[in-house]
Motif scaffolding. Structure first.
Motif, PDB file in Angstrom:
ATOM      1  N   ALA A 149       0.837  -1.206   0.000  1.00  0.00           N
ATOM      2  CA  ALA A 149       0.000   0.000   0.000  1.00  0.00           C
ATOM      3  C   ALA A 149       0.866   1.247   0.000  1.00  0.00           C
ATOM      4  CB  ALA A 149      -0.927  -0.011   1.215  1.00  0.00           C
ATOM      5  N   LEU A 150       1.879   1.266   0.860  1.00  0.00           N
ATOM      6  CA  LEU A 150       2.737   2.459   0.959  1.00  0.00           C
ATOM      7  C   LEU A 150       3.596   2.614  -0.302  1.00  0.00           C
ATOM      8  CD1 LEU A 150       3.720   2.204   4.731  1.00  0.00           C
ATOM      9  CD2 LEU A 150       1.919   3.590   3.655  1.00  0.00           C
ATOM     10  N   THR A 151       4.099   1.479  -0.814  1.00  0.00           N
ATOM     11  CA  THR A 151       4.928   1.538  -2.026  1.00  0.00           C
ATOM     12  C   THR A 151       4.132   2.097  -3.201  1.00  0.00           C
ATOM     13  OG1 THR A 151       6.178  -0.382  -1.283  1.00  0.00           O
ATOM     14  CG2 THR A 151       6.315   0.151  -3.628  1.00  0.00           C
ATOM     15  N   ALA A 152       2.930   1.546  -3.418  1.00  0.00           N
ATOM     16  CA  ALA A 152       2.131   2.002  -4.555  1.00  0.00           C
ATOM     17  C   ALA A 152       1.790   3.478  -4.415  1.00  0.00           C
ATOM     18  CB  ALA A 152       0.854   1.163  -4.669  1.00  0.00           C
ATOM     19  N   THR A 153       1.408   3.900  -3.198  1.00  0.00           N
ATOM     20  CA  THR A 153       1.037   5.300  -2.982  1.00  0.00           C
ATOM     21  C   THR A 153       2.215   6.226  -3.270  1.00  0.00           C
ATOM     22  OG1 THR A 153      -0.435   4.527  -1.236  1.00  0.00           O
ATOM     23  CG2 THR A 153      -0.006   6.888  -1.323  1.00  0.00           C
ATOM     24  N   LEU A 154       3.374   5.900  -2.693  1.00  0.00           N
ATOM     25  CA  LEU A 154       4.553   6.754  -2.905  1.00  0.00           C
ATOM     26  C   LEU A 154       4.953   6.763  -4.380  1.00  0.00           C
ATOM     27  CD1 LEU A 154       6.890   6.065   0.149  1.00  0.00           C
ATOM     28  CD2 LEU A 154       5.740   8.199  -0.482  1.00  0.00           C
ATOM     29  N   ALA A 155       4.944   5.576  -5.007  1.00  0.00           N
ATOM     30  CA  ALA A 155       5.362   5.502  -6.411  1.00  0.00           C
ATOM     31  C   ALA A 155       4.436   6.329  -7.287  1.00  0.00           C
ATOM     32  CB  ALA A 155       5.373   4.045  -6.882  1.00  0.00           C
ATOM     33  N   PHE A 156       3.157   6.403  -6.900  1.00  0.00           N
ATOM     34  CA  PHE A 156       2.194   7.148  -7.709  1.00  0.00           C
ATOM     35  C   PHE A 156       2.331   8.657  -7.503  1.00  0.00           C
ATOM     36  CE2 PHE A 156      -2.230   8.562  -8.723  1.00  0.00           C
ATOM     37  CZ  PHE A 156      -2.197   8.195 -10.066  1.00  0.00           C
ATOM     38  N   VAL A 157       2.791   9.052  -6.316  1.00  0.00           N
ATOM     39  CA  VAL A 157       2.822  10.477  -5.968  1.00  0.00           C
ATOM     40  C   VAL A 157       4.152  11.141  -6.351  1.00  0.00           C
ATOM     41  CG1 VAL A 157       2.953  12.012  -3.972  1.00  0.00           C
ATOM     42  CG2 VAL A 157       1.092  10.355  -4.161  1.00  0.00           C
ATOM     43  N   VAL A 158       5.261  10.393  -6.173  1.00  0.00           N
ATOM     44  CA  VAL A 158       6.570  11.051  -6.260  1.00  0.00           C
ATOM     45  C   VAL A 158       6.940  11.544  -7.675  1.00  0.00           C
ATOM     46  CG1 VAL A 158       9.059  10.661  -6.011  1.00  0.00           C
ATOM     47  CG2 VAL A 158       7.497  10.058  -4.149  1.00  0.00           C
ATOM     48  N   PRO A 159       6.806  10.728  -8.741  1.00  0.00           N
ATOM     49  CA  PRO A 159       7.262  11.243 -10.047  1.00  0.00           C
ATOM     50  C   PRO A 159       6.516  12.504 -10.481  1.00  0.00           C
ATOM     51  CG  PRO A 159       6.950   8.874 -10.139  1.00  0.00           C
ATOM     52  CD  PRO A 159       6.379   9.324  -8.833  1.00  0.00           C
ATOM     53  N   ALA A 160       5.187  12.483 -10.394  1.00  0.00           N
ATOM     54  CA  ALA A 160       4.420  13.668 -10.793  1.00  0.00           C
ATOM     55  C   ALA A 160       4.711  14.827  -9.847  1.00  0.00           C
ATOM     56  CB  ALA A 160       2.927  13.346 -10.810  1.00  0.00           C
ATOM     57  N   GLY A 161       4.917  14.517  -8.548  1.00  0.00           N
ATOM     58  CA  GLY A 161       5.220  15.564  -7.575  1.00  0.00           C
ATOM     59  C   GLY A 161       6.551  16.245  -7.885  1.00  0.00           C
ATOM     60  N   LEU A 162       7.566  15.443  -8.217  1.00  0.00           N
ATOM     61  CA  LEU A 162       8.871  16.018  -8.574  1.00  0.00           C
ATOM     62  C   LEU A 162       8.743  16.915  -9.801  1.00  0.00           C
ATOM     63  CD1 LEU A 162      11.479  13.134  -8.103  1.00  0.00           C
ATOM     64  CD2 LEU A 162      11.336  15.295  -6.866  1.00  0.00           C
ATOM     65  N   LEU A 163       7.998  16.416 -10.785  1.00  0.00           N
ATOM     66  CA  LEU A 163       7.803  17.208 -12.011  1.00  0.00           C
ATOM     67  C   LEU A 163       7.126  18.541 -11.674  1.00  0.00           C
ATOM     68  CD1 LEU A 163       8.076  17.109 -15.125  1.00  0.00           C
ATOM     69  CD2 LEU A 163       5.743  16.245 -15.189  1.00  0.00           C
ATOM     70  N   THR A 164       6.079  18.476 -10.846  1.00  0.00           N
ATOM     71  CA  THR A 164       5.383  19.704 -10.459  1.00  0.00           C
ATOM     72  C   THR A 164       6.325  20.650  -9.732  1.00  0.00           C
ATOM     73  OG1 THR A 164       3.352  18.447 -10.197  1.00  0.00           O
ATOM     74  CG2 THR A 164       3.411  20.613  -9.185  1.00  0.00           C
ATOM     75  N   TYR A 165       7.135  20.083  -8.827  1.00  0.00           N
ATOM     76  CA  TYR A 165       8.047  20.901  -8.035  1.00  0.00           C
ATOM     77  C   TYR A 165       9.009  21.666  -8.940  1.00  0.00           C
ATOM     78  CZ  TYR A 165      11.115  22.205  -4.235  1.00  0.00           C
ATOM     79  OH  TYR A 165      11.843  22.921  -3.330  1.00  0.00           O
ATOM     80  N   VAL A 166       9.524  20.971  -9.941  1.00  0.00           N
ATOM     81  CA  VAL A 166      10.485  21.613 -10.847  1.00  0.00           C
ATOM     82  C   VAL A 166       9.790  22.628 -11.750  1.00  0.00           C
ATOM     83  CG1 VAL A 166      12.048  21.196 -12.779  1.00  0.00           C
ATOM     84  CG2 VAL A 166      12.077  19.676 -10.789  1.00  0.00           C
ATOM     85  N   VAL A 167       8.640  22.218 -12.315  1.00  0.00           N
ATOM     86  CA  VAL A 167       7.983  23.087 -13.295  1.00  0.00           C
ATOM     87  C   VAL A 167       7.367  24.317 -12.618  1.00  0.00           C
ATOM     88  CG1 VAL A 167       6.149  23.215 -15.015  1.00  0.00           C
ATOM     89  CG2 VAL A 167       7.621  21.212 -14.904  1.00  0.00           C
ATOM     90  N   ALA A 168       6.974  24.193 -11.349  1.00  0.00           N
ATOM     91  CA  ALA A 168       6.361  25.333 -10.659  1.00  0.00           C
ATOM     92  C   ALA A 168       7.275  26.553 -10.722  1.00  0.00           C
ATOM     93  CB  ALA A 168       6.056  24.969  -9.203  1.00  0.00           C
ATOM     94  N   GLY A 169       8.589  26.315 -10.658  1.00  0.00           N
ATOM     95  CA  GLY A 169       9.528  27.427 -10.704  1.00  0.00           C
ATOM     96  C   GLY A 169       9.644  28.051 -12.088  1.00  0.00           C
ATOM     97  N   LEU A 170       9.284  27.304 -13.115  1.00  0.00           N
ATOM     98  CA  LEU A 170       9.411  27.807 -14.488  1.00  0.00           C
ATOM     99  C   LEU A 170       8.084  28.262 -15.049  1.00  0.00           C
ATOM    100  CD1 LEU A 170      11.458  24.713 -15.732  1.00  0.00           C
ATOM    101  CD2 LEU A 170      12.399  26.896 -14.937  1.00  0.00           C
ATOM    102  N   TRP A 171       7.023  28.026 -14.260  1.00  0.00           N
ATOM    103  CA  TRP A 171       5.653  28.189 -14.757  1.00  0.00           C
ATOM    104  C   TRP A 171       5.422  29.589 -15.317  1.00  0.00           C
ATOM    105  CZ3 TRP A 171       1.896  25.765 -16.720  1.00  0.00           C
ATOM    106  CH2 TRP A 171       0.557  26.114 -16.541  1.00  0.00           C
ATOM    107  N   HIS A 172       5.991  30.608 -14.657  1.00  0.00           N
ATOM    108  CA  HIS A 172       5.716  31.980 -15.092  1.00  0.00           C
ATOM    109  C   HIS A 172       6.206  32.213 -16.514  1.00  0.00           C
ATOM    110  CE1 HIS A 172       9.834  32.150 -13.589  1.00  0.00           C
ATOM    111  NE2 HIS A 172      10.015  33.150 -14.421  1.00  0.00           N
ATOM    112  N   ARG A 173       7.173  31.396 -16.960  1.00  0.00           N
ATOM    113  CA  ARG A 173       7.716  31.639 -18.301  1.00  0.00           C
ATOM    114  C   ARG A 173       6.732  31.261 -19.393  1.00  0.00           C
ATOM    115  NH1 ARG A 173      13.888  29.479 -17.677  1.00  0.00           N
ATOM    116  NH2 ARG A 173      14.323  30.688 -15.813  1.00  0.00           N
ATOM    117  N   PHE A 174       5.879  30.259 -19.109  1.00  0.00           N
ATOM    118  CA  PHE A 174       4.981  29.865 -20.197  1.00  0.00           C
ATOM    119  C   PHE A 174       3.520  29.857 -19.770  1.00  0.00           C
ATOM    120  CE2 PHE A 174       6.354  25.923 -18.195  1.00  0.00           C
ATOM    121  CZ  PHE A 174       5.214  25.164 -18.146  1.00  0.00           C
TER     122      PHE A 174
END
Lengths: 204, 173
Positions: B75-100
């Protein structure tokens, strides 16, 4: 809006530059502590059923005033644009905006901790009692109602496609590809996402 | 341990395919879960219903599939695996969001994706209906809850409770 952009930029460790056309401004609302972030997202997680976004909006914009309505809409647009569960992305972006990675972690832990514990408990009950006839029949009714709710959601988001034959064609193609042909999603997205963008003529 | 690694890999991949929200992803999740031999279509619909009865984001069926495959660790593995990749992407893109964020192509892409999302959520509804409607009783419950959600301001939890109660009372056949 300027403050929003600046804080977002600082959140990933880049300093705002004059070339972007904004500068730091005094904050209109206090910056929440990490504990407050955790607590707010825990409330959103535990009180939100079905759609948690309206609840998040009420808490973050109206009650706590951490974001203006425009900032909320803007941050949500980012989270809906990117893949992944929207509200989790929202917690990442808002937490990161205030405290970088530590803020993201606090917000996501608050959002998911309680609900994950509850659903594991429900799953354990399901595993234990699913063979009891009354429980099995209750679950069948619950599943039918849940299916109906997803159908209603689909119809609701389909409403804006009325009068847009290109969009309808793409939606029908997606149903055929996924529900009838069972094609993998990456392939469906690879073909239909560009088709959707090319065929999108909102004002034609 | 192979089970946990496979769980993590499958849900991390699904995380980055989840454009249009969690409901749009359901058919692909059900397809991959069936292909791995984790849950059948009927079990998937039941787990989805249980997840809907819990508070929180509508992605908790991920947690339940993980739990079915490998207990608490799953349960914990599936939840983390589902949250982390998209979360990392959001974290990175949030800083660039104003550009586009105000770039014309951004809105065109988002509007163009809407029909795809509609098709995917409709497919999810068809999948869940096929798996959970077994006769006139369940059909009426599904149609009734869909109509009630569209036409009234009733909280969805009441509709789930009504379906569950009717079923438990043995009224759905």
């Amino acid at each position: 809006m300027n403050r929003f952009v600046s804080v977002l930029v600082t959140a990933v460790g880049e300093s705002p530059r004059a070339g972007y056309g904004f500068r730091m401004q005094p904050a209109p609302s206090p910056i929440p502590s990490r504990a407050a972030l955790f607590g707010a997202f825990a409330e959103i997680g535990m009180l939100g059923f079905g759609g948690v976004l309206p609840l998040a909006r009420r808490l973050i914009v109206e009650r706590r005033r951490w974001l203006s309505a425009a900032e909320f809409t803007d941050l949500l647009a980012l989270c809906q644009f990117l893949p992944g569960p929207n509200i989790v992305n929202f917690a990442v972006a808002l937490g990161g905006r205030f405290y970088g990675a530590a803020g993201s972690l606090a917000a996501v832990a608050g959002l998911l901790g309680g609900p994950v514990a509850v659903v594991i408990g429900l799953g354990a009950l399901y595993g234990r009692f699913a063979s009891v006839p009354a429980v099995a029949h209750g679950l069948a009714g619950l599943a039918a109602a849940a299916a109906g709710l997803v159908l209603a959601t689909a119809l609701r988001i389909a409403a804006p496609l009325r009068g847009r034959p290109g969009g309808i064609a793409v939606a029908v193609a997606a149903v055929l590809a996924v529900a009838v042909l069972h094609l993998p999603l990456w392939l469906v997205l690879l073909v239909l996402a560009p088709a959707g963008v090319l065929l999108n003529r909102p004002h034609a | 341990m192979v089970g946990l690694a496979t769980l993590a890999a499958v849900f991390a991949g699904l995380s980055l395919l989840a454009v249009g929200g969690a409901n749009a992803l359901l058919p692909e999740m059900a397809r991959q879960a069936a292909a791995e031999g984790w849950v059948s279509a009927g079990e998937f619909a039941a787990l989805f219903a249980v997840a809907q009865a819990a508070p929180g984001p509508n992605m908790l069926v991920v947690t339940l599939i993980g739990w079915r495959v490998a207990g608490l660790a799953g349960a914990l593995t599936a939840t983390l695996a589902f949250v982390v990749p998209a979360g990392l992407l959001t974290y990175v893109v949030a800083g660039l969001w104003h550009r586009f964020r105000e770039a014309p192509w951004r809105e065109r892409v988002q509007a163009g994706l809407t029909p795809v999302t509609v098709g995917l959520v409709l497919s999810a509804a068809l999948l869940l209906c096929r798996a959970s409607l077994h006769g006139p009783g369940t059909l009426l419950v599904a149609a009734g809850s869909a109509a009630a959600l569209l036409a009234t301001r009733l909280h969805p939890l009441w509709l789930l409770a009504a379906g569950g109660t009717l079923g438990a009372a043995g009224l759905l056949g």
